[in-house]
Each structure stands twice: as structure tokens, then as C-alpha cells.
Write a protein that holds these residues in place. Structure first.
Motif, PDB file in Angstrom:
ATOM      1  N   ARG A  23       0.817  -1.210   0.000  1.00 29.66           N
ATOM      2  CA  ARG A  23       0.000   0.000   0.000  1.00 29.66           C
ATOM      3  C   ARG A  23       0.860   1.273   0.000  1.00 29.66           C
ATOM      4  O   ARG A  23       0.616   2.191  -0.767  1.00 29.66           O
ATOM      5  CB  ARG A  23      -0.935  -0.003   1.213  1.00 29.66           C
ATOM      6  CG  ARG A  23      -1.912   1.168   1.242  1.00 29.66           C
ATOM      7  CD  ARG A  23      -2.879   1.086   2.408  1.00 29.66           C
ATOM      8  NE  ARG A  23      -2.198   1.204   3.699  1.00 29.66           N
ATOM      9  CZ  ARG A  23      -2.014   0.201   4.546  1.00 29.66           C
ATOM     10  NH1 ARG A  23      -2.450  -1.014   4.252  1.00 29.66           N
ATOM     11  NH2 ARG A  23      -1.393   0.387   5.693  1.00 29.66           N
ATOM     12  N   SER A  24       1.888   1.333   0.852  1.00 29.55           N
ATOM     13  CA  SER A  24       2.631   2.586   1.032  1.00 29.55           C
ATOM     14  C   SER A  24       3.831   2.723   0.100  1.00 29.55           C
ATOM     15  O   SER A  24       4.180   3.834  -0.315  1.00 29.55           O
ATOM     16  CB  SER A  24       3.101   2.716   2.485  1.00 29.55           C
ATOM     17  OG  SER A  24       3.959   1.628   2.828  1.00 29.55           O
ATOM     18  N   LYS A  27       2.340   1.404  -3.757  1.00 30.82           N
ATOM     19  CA  LYS A  27       1.188   2.249  -4.090  1.00 30.82           C
ATOM     20  C   LYS A  27       0.040   1.443  -4.703  1.00 30.82           C
ATOM     21  O   LYS A  27      -0.693   1.938  -5.569  1.00 30.82           O
ATOM     22  CB  LYS A  27       1.584   3.391  -5.048  1.00 30.82           C
ATOM     23  CG  LYS A  27       2.722   4.252  -4.543  1.00 30.82           C
ATOM     24  CD  LYS A  27       2.394   4.961  -3.233  1.00 30.82           C
ATOM     25  CE  LYS A  27       3.526   5.862  -2.797  1.00 30.82           C
ATOM     26  NZ  LYS A  27       3.258   6.491  -1.476  1.00 30.82           N
ATOM     27  N   SER A  29      -3.654  -0.438  -4.480  1.00 25.96           N
ATOM     28  CA  SER A  29      -4.885  -0.309  -3.714  1.00 25.96           C
ATOM     29  C   SER A  29      -5.037  -1.522  -2.810  1.00 25.96           C
ATOM     30  O   SER A  29      -4.487  -2.601  -3.078  1.00 25.96           O
ATOM     31  CB  SER A  29      -6.092  -0.202  -4.640  1.00 25.96           C
ATOM     32  OG  SER A  29      -6.315  -1.441  -5.310  1.00 25.96           O
ATOM     33  N   ALA A 154      -3.769   1.194 -11.266  1.00 28.50           N
ATOM     34  CA  ALA A 154      -2.769   2.255 -11.240  1.00 28.50           C
ATOM     35  C   ALA A 154      -3.268   3.530 -11.911  1.00 28.50           C
ATOM     36  O   ALA A 154      -3.049   4.639 -11.417  1.00 28.50           O
ATOM     37  CB  ALA A 154      -1.487   1.766 -11.919  1.00 28.50           C
ATOM     38  N   ARG A 157      -5.837   5.225  -9.781  1.00 31.41           N
ATOM     39  CA  ARG A 157      -5.138   5.858  -8.655  1.00 31.41           C
ATOM     40  C   ARG A 157      -4.506   7.182  -9.058  1.00 31.41           C
ATOM     41  O   ARG A 157      -4.509   8.154  -8.297  1.00 31.41           O
ATOM     42  CB  ARG A 157      -4.054   4.896  -8.164  1.00 31.41           C
ATOM     43  CG  ARG A 157      -3.119   5.437  -7.085  1.00 31.41           C
ATOM     44  CD  ARG A 157      -1.858   4.587  -7.019  1.00 31.41           C
ATOM     45  NE  ARG A 157      -1.059   4.697  -8.228  1.00 31.41           N
ATOM     46  CZ  ARG A 157      -0.177   3.781  -8.623  1.00 31.41           C
ATOM     47  NH1 ARG A 157      -0.005   2.668  -7.934  1.00 31.41           N
ATOM     48  NH2 ARG A 157       0.524   3.976  -9.732  1.00 31.41           N
ATOM     49  N   ASP A 158      -3.966   7.243 -10.278  1.00 34.55           N
ATOM     50  CA  ASP A 158      -3.199   8.419 -10.708  1.00 34.55           C
ATOM     51  C   ASP A 158      -4.040   9.493 -11.380  1.00 34.55           C
ATOM     52  O   ASP A 158      -3.507  10.538 -11.776  1.00 34.55           O
ATOM     53  CB  ASP A 158      -2.091   7.983 -11.673  1.00 34.55           C
ATOM     54  CG  ASP A 158      -1.022   7.146 -10.972  1.00 34.55           C
ATOM     55  OD1 ASP A 158      -0.963   7.175  -9.731  1.00 34.55           O
ATOM     56  OD2 ASP A 158      -0.258   6.453 -11.685  1.00 34.55           O
ATOM     57  N   LYS A 161      -3.624  13.074 -10.283  1.00 39.45           N
ATOM     58  CA  LYS A 161      -2.295  13.682 -10.353  1.00 39.45           C
ATOM     59  C   LYS A 161      -2.253  14.738 -11.464  1.00 39.45           C
ATOM     60  O   LYS A 161      -2.949  14.628 -12.465  1.00 39.45           O
ATOM     61  CB  LYS A 161      -1.233  12.620 -10.616  1.00 39.45           C
ATOM     62  CG  LYS A 161      -1.016  11.656  -9.457  1.00 39.45           C
ATOM     63  CD  LYS A 161       0.109  10.683  -9.771  1.00 39.45           C
ATOM     64  CE  LYS A 161       0.389   9.766  -8.592  1.00 39.45           C
ATOM     65  NZ  LYS A 161       1.490   8.799  -8.882  1.00 39.45           N
ATOM     66  N   SER A 277       5.702   4.660 -14.845  1.00 37.19           N
ATOM     67  CA  SER A 277       5.476   6.056 -14.433  1.00 37.19           C
ATOM     68  C   SER A 277       6.012   7.064 -15.448  1.00 37.19           C
ATOM     69  O   SER A 277       5.970   8.273 -15.203  1.00 37.19           O
ATOM     70  CB  SER A 277       6.074   6.343 -13.045  1.00 37.19           C
ATOM     71  OG  SER A 277       5.442   5.562 -12.064  1.00 37.19           O
TER      72      SER A 277
END
Length: 303
Positions: A23-24, A27, A29, A154, A157-158, A161, A277
Motif C-alpha cells: 500500500r505505502s 502504491k 490499492s 494504477a 489511482r493516478d 495527479k 510512471s
């Protein structure tokens, strides 16, 4: 690309539980982590693990990207697709007008999803269609689709951003007073059962950035960037400031005499790649009908 993600545990990550690490640090879920571990897709130093296994400095964590056979209750159909980009994680398609993105009760066939399932089947890929972005039936342009559960997680999640950007071009009635600005108005779904949305304080916060690209006599070509992604957001926002999109009979007051659909095109997409990324940029030019409308405006109504 490999079908595995590899992480090497650093000294300052020593003794974390695996679920905390995923999770940390990775990254992921919580939902994706639980499913990946439950299905045996996560190993530490080639050993099976649980969510509560402690990781140690120097450990090698491998996460297998899920590629098992999956099914969608949707009929694959051979449909010509304009594929802009594709790799093992994502596919980006330039959607034409008069095409629904996903089947509905009234439109079970002829959708982008039907076409993509056939496309995947022809390539012997195990992917199902995981839509990351959507467009209205008559809005053209770039659609982003994830090809596995990891990339879908992913990208979702992003989405908030700054590196994740969706840009549109619209041809609107009238000339905007400000050449650049922000429309910040809440959008609410009507309670009468219609698909129409309205500006209402009960609605969700909605933010659209606009910039006039070119002006004509009583018309503008406008670039729009979404900060939020509400249904019909651009159409509702532009109409609310008195500049409905050409051809938009739902949010404007016109017969379609200039163009046969709303003159709105998703021309640019910028995303951080779900696996690397790396920032990727994609663009597609205006479709013929919008170019034809601009030609008419330029010939007869140039400011």
C-alpha cells in the motif's frame, strides 16, 4: 514488458507487513493487494506469502500481472478501430462519432467495447475491456483502456495527479468575454429520469479550465482541460456561461444545421504509464466534420 513487477526491500522498509509495503511503497490499492496475494500472484524470494508476512531488507518481492482468461458478457464484433497506441498494459483508441463506448440495454451491439473484445480475441490476448476514460456517443477522440487489473488500478489511482491530463477542443456559439479562465460550478443529475445534467448547488464539484484558441464572428474554438470528470461536464459548463457547443441539441437551442453532433473532440491525453510512471503524451487531430465547420467559419465569419 515482463508480466512481473519486482521490488527490492530497502533498509528503512524492514519489518513492514506485506500489506503495508504494497500500500505505502508499491502504491497498490487495498483491493488489488488482497486479490493478488489471495490468488498467489505475490511472492517474496520465490516463497508464498500472506498479507501479514513481514518483509526484510534485501527481500525481493515479485508481483505477477494477472493475465488469466477472463470473460465479459458482451459479444465481440469486428469493428474498424483507430488504435493510437498499445502495449501490454494499455490501449488508446480514437473513437469516432455515433459510437457508444459500452453496451447498454438499448444499444447492446456496435459499441467500442464490442470492437475491442474482437480485437483482443484476434490477437489471442486474454484481456477484457477495462475503461479508464469515457466519451459521450457523439463526442470524438481519445479513449484510454486498461488491459489488466494492475494497470486499471494504477491509472484510476493516478487520475488526480497533475501529470494525468485530458484536453478537448470545442467549437462554441458566441465569443467568450475572457480568453482564458476556469468554470467552477457544481453539476447535478436531473431527477426526472432524463440524462440531462444541470448546474445546482446539490451537485458534485466540477472544474473546467478553458482557453480560446481562435475567434470568429459569434463563434470560438476553445481548448478545455478537465480537473474533474463529471458526465457531460464540458457541455453543461459551456452552456451555463452562455456558449453552448455547436450541434449540441441537449444543452443548446439549435437545430443541427451546422454539424450533425456536438462539436467536441478529446484531442490530447497525457498519462503516467501504469508500470513505469513515464509520462506519455498522445494527440489526434480534429475529425473531418469539425474541420469542415471551422472552414465555414473561417471563410465567412473570421474576426
Amino acid at each position: 514488458m515482463s508480466n512481473k513487477l519486482v521490488f527490492n526491500v530497502n533498509a528503512d522498509e524492514d519489518n513492514l507487513k506485506l500489506n503495508e509495503y504494497l500500500r505505502s511503497i508499491a502504491k497498490f490499492s487495498s483491493r488489488f493487494s488482497r486479490k493478488a496475494v489471495r490468488d498467489g500472484h505475490v511472492k517474496i524470494n520465490d516463497n508464498n506469502v500472506t498479507l501479514y508476512t513481514r518483509v526484510r531488507a534485501g527481500d525481493r518481492i515479485e508481483v505477477e500481472i494477472e493475465k488469466k482468461e477472463e470473460q465479459q458478457d458482451i459479444v465481440p464484433e469486428k469493428i474498424q478501430l483507430d488504435v493510437i497506441y498499445e502495449d501490454c498494459d494499455i490501449i488508446i483508441v480514437n473513437k469516432p462519432s455515433n459510437m457508444i463506448v459500452h453496451p447498454t440495454r438499448n444499444y447492446p451491439n456496435g459499441t467500442l467495447t464490442n470492437g475491442l473484445l474482437y480485437y483482443f480475441k484476434e490477437k489471442n490476448e486474454k484481456s477484457i475491456v477495462r475503461l479508464v476514460s469515457r466519451l459521450d456517443r457523439d463526442t470524438t477522440g481519445l479513449i484510454l483502456v486498461a488491459k489488466n487489473s494492475f494497470s486499471h488500478m494504477a491509472l484510476a489511482r493516478d487520475m488526480d495527479k497533475a501529470e494525468f491530463q485530458k484536453n478537448y477542443l470545442a467549437i462554441v456559439h458566441g465569443n467568450l468575454k475572457e480568453k482564458k479562465g476556469i468554470i467552477h460550478k457544481p453539476i447535478y443529475k436531473c431527477e426526472d429520469g432524463s440524462i440531462k445534467r444541470v448546474i445546482d448547488k446539490r451537485g458534485q464539484e466540477s472544474i473546467t479550465h478553458f482557453e480560446v484558441v481562435e475567434s470568429f464572428n459569434d463563434a470560438d474554438l476553445v481548448k478545455l482541460t478537465l480537473e474533474t470528470g463529471r458526465t457531460h461536464q464540458i457541455r453543461v459548463h459551456l452552456s451555463s456561461i452562455g456558449h453552448p457547443i455547436f450541434g449540441d441539441t441537449l444543452y443548446g437551442n439549435e437545430v443541427r444545421k451546422y454539424i450533425d453532433r456536438q462539436a467536441l473532440h478529446a484531442y490530447r491525453l497525457q498519462i503516467p504509464h501504469p508500470r513505469t510512471s513515464q509520462i506519455l503524451n498522445f494527440e489526434c487531430g480534429l475529425p473531418n466534420d469539425m474541420n469542415e465547420l471551422l472552414t465555414k467559419l473561417k471563410k465567412s465569419y473570421k474576426v
